[in-house]
Design an enzyme around this catalytic site. Structure first.
Site, PDB file in Angstrom:
ATOM      1  N   THR A 185       0.855  -1.175   0.000  1.00 52.75           N
ATOM      2  CA  THR A 185       0.000   0.000   0.000  1.00 52.75           C
ATOM      3  C   THR A 185       0.896   1.230   0.000  1.00 52.75           C
ATOM      4  OG1 THR A 185      -0.085   0.151   2.415  1.00 52.75           O
ATOM      5  CG2 THR A 185      -1.720  -1.268   1.342  1.00 52.75           C
ATOM      6  N   GLU A 192      -5.435  -4.653  -1.347  1.00 61.62           N
ATOM      7  CA  GLU A 192      -5.796  -5.826  -0.552  1.00 61.62           C
ATOM      8  C   GLU A 192      -6.753  -6.774  -1.269  1.00 61.62           C
ATOM      9  OE1 GLU A 192      -4.874  -2.486   2.414  1.00 61.62           O
ATOM     10  OE2 GLU A 192      -5.734  -2.702   0.414  1.00 61.62           O
ATOM     11  N   LYS A 234      -6.403  11.214  -2.968  1.00 62.58           N
ATOM     12  CA  LYS A 234      -6.095  10.465  -4.180  1.00 62.58           C
ATOM     13  C   LYS A 234      -6.090  11.425  -5.353  1.00 62.58           C
ATOM     14  CE  LYS A 234      -6.626   5.746  -5.568  1.00 62.58           C
ATOM     15  NZ  LYS A 234      -7.445   4.519  -5.476  1.00 62.58           N
ATOM     16  N   TRP A 245      -1.993   7.760  -4.404  1.00 63.78           N
ATOM     17  CA  TRP A 245      -2.268   8.183  -3.043  1.00 63.78           C
ATOM     18  C   TRP A 245      -1.280   9.244  -2.560  1.00 63.78           C
ATOM     19  CZ3 TRP A 245      -6.760   6.576  -1.268  1.00 63.78           C
ATOM     20  CH2 TRP A 245      -7.269   5.349  -1.649  1.00 63.78           C
TER      21      TRP A 245
END
Length: 551
Positions: free
Chosen positions: A180, A325, A435, A440
């Site tokens: 991430t 994920e 975002k 991100w």
């Protein structure tokens, strides 16, 4: 009982045996290169043999630091099919995040594009890279570099056999890894097993997924370092479709040219890519008549974009949602049977949502009192999801596992509503992440950097809507009495630009008397979002050289 575990190997075997002449096309710094599945199969075997010769063992992690091209695609099958784990690294991350990722993963070899060598050097000169024993530049030669030991990709594989004794792998063998983007601290590692990627691929091939077949010409614009390019290299191979890879930093003109010259039927990327293509098509004569479908994800797809592609170019836009994920596709906004008869505005309202859950997954939406909310399009709560390609833990992060999972359920952090037809719509994010252009930006990190200045008493960062980039960061700063605000603003923006990618820098610094706070003393960003919910602070465009999807 099943005769063999679900793995990636049969997808390549089938493509090479049934569609040996189907092409893999790649835009590179030397022009367009092309070969077929038969050649691709040979080169993946050469790569696997080269990894053996380099001493990279089964279970070791092999990293890539690359754009979208055929050599990167070869690692997608050559690494995991030989029992290793492919770790794709986002080169747009700050150096300290890259250092953390490599150290945490313990990568033993890194493939790096020539154009990214300098960027990797900035992170590699640290103890975090102690596990790395070999760098391989994805080219026919090695540029001037301090990376060592280093060789070029073609030399790395050239003398290796095109035959390889592929191992029989179990479904729970780690095959992939992606981190991430560190929105609330250090990036978290997500591992994908062979079975997870197999299941995601099979679901993607269904009509409720992406529905590829061998007649398709598929161009992933979404980066291959970004959650497996949304799984398309695997699903396109499973379908026996033609691959088209747009290479480093494609401009709208490059995409239009590839669509026209290669007959691309299917493509995917973040909204800013397609806004740029629409702008290009307004002023240039380009034939995109072959294009049938665009998948938009990463940020909300503006209904105006969906409408324009539909009405002006007869291109179907599919809005999709997913996460690192979820490997990543979790939902796709197909219209249900009978909705084609609805008026256009009603259809666009549905198509603008994140859509229907993919076959094989389950979800629920949990409210403030831990109760499931009704599907009425009004009540909202946090989206929980589970299924065979949804991770159930983070790599070496037990504290995150306790926070982000509820038994089998992944707590996504996305706040959603669900309408009576089952269409999911994201209305907010539980965590204050920004975002921009599909990438991100951590508001927490920016806040900490801002508050490190001696003349800053308090600071918070909020995402403000932007027509092109969906969101841009704006900093709200409480300056100490002695500070000259104009000088302070210049110093803050300069320090952010030095420490982080240029596109992380806030578009504006707004000086306020105090940051709104909740009853528990936390910064109340919702108050600022409500106050600055238009584009008045970010009317200026982000410089092209600092754009997150074009850097």
């Amino acid at each position: 009982m099943a005769g063999a575990d679900p793995t990636l190997r049969p997808f390549l075997w089938r493509a090479a045996k049934l569609y040996p002449d189907t092409e893999i096309v790649s835009r590179t710094n030397r022009g367009v290169e092309r070969y077929d599945y038969a050649t691709f199969e040979d080169r993946t075997a050469q790569l696997a043999n080269a990894l053996d010769a380099a001493g990279i063992e089964s279970g070791d992690r092999v990293a890539t630091f690359c754009w979208n091209h055929h050599r990167h695609f070869e690692t997608y099958f050559g690494v995991p099919n030989s029992g290793r784990q492919l770790h794709t690294i986002n080169p747009l991350l700050p150096d300290h995040h890259i250092e953390h990722i490599v150290e945490n993963a313990g990568d033993r070899l890194i493939f790096v594009d020539a154009s990214l060598v300098e960027k990797l050097e900035g992170a590699a000169d640290s103890e975090a890279f102690e596990s790395v024993e070999q760098f391989v530049v994805m080219d026919e030669e090695v540029p001037d570099t301090d990376l060592a030991p280093v060789t070029d990709y073609e030399s790395f594989v050239a003398d290796e056999s095109a035959d390889y004794d592929w191992p029989s792998l179990s479904g729970d063998t780690p095959a992939g890894m992606c981190y991430t983007s560190g929105t609330t601290g250090d990036p978290k590692g997500v591992e994908y097993t062979q079975q997870m990627l197999w299941a995601h691929t099979m679901a993607s091939l269904t009509p409720q997924g992406l529905e590829f077949d061998e007649s398709d010409v598929i161009m992933p614009v979404v980066p291959m370092f970004h959650v497996n390019a949304w799984g398309m290299p695997y699903s396109a191979t499973a379908a026996g479709a033609t691959h088209v890879y747009p290479g480093p930093s494609p401009e709208p003109a490059d995409l239009a040219e590839l669509i026209e010259s290669e007959g691309v039927t299917f493509t995917a990327g973040v909204p800013t890519v397609w806004l740029g293509l629409l702008e290009y098509l307004e002023d240039n004569d380009a034939d995109i008549s072959s294009l049938e479908t665009i998948v938009i994800g990463g940020s909300a797809a503006p209904k105006s974009v969906i409408r324009r592609f539909d009405e002006e170019y007869d291109v179907n836009v599919l809005h999709a949602w997913g996460m690192t994920e979820t490997a990543p596709i979790g939902s796709v906004s197909h219209l249900k049977d009978g909705m084609e008869e609805w008026d256009a505005d009603s259809q666009y309202d549905k198509r603008g949502k994140q859509g229907l859950i993919m076959p094989g997954l389950e979800f629920k939406v949990v409210g403030d009192e831990d109760e499931e909310i009704p599907w009425n399009g009004e009540d909202f709560g946090e989206l929980y999801i589970k299924g065979p390609w949804v991770t159930q833990s983070y790599f070496q992060r037990p504290e995150a596992n306790e926070e982000d999972f509820d038994g089998e359920w992944l707590k996504t952090g996305d706040v959603v509503t669900v309408d009576e037809d089952g269409y999911i719509k994201i209305v907010d994010r539980a965590k204050d992440v920004i975002k921009s252009g599909g990438e991100w930006i951590s508001s927490l990190e920016l806040e900490n950097a801002l508050m490190a200045h001696d003349d800053v008493a308090e600071a918070t960062v909020v995402g403000v809507p932007h027509e092109r980039w969906q969101e841009r960061p704006v900093a709200f700063v409480v300056a100490k009495a002695r500070a000259d605000q104009e000088t302070l603003k210049e110093e803050l923006l300069a320090s952010i630009s030095e420490e982080y990618p240029r596109w992380w820098a806030p578009d504006e610094v707004v000086f306020i008397e105090s940051v709104p706070k909740t009853a528990t003393g936390k910064f109340d960003k919702k108050v600022l979002r409500d106050q600055y919910d238009d584009q008045s602070l970010v009317d200026g465009d982000v410089p092209e050289e600092a754009a997150p999807d074009e850097e």
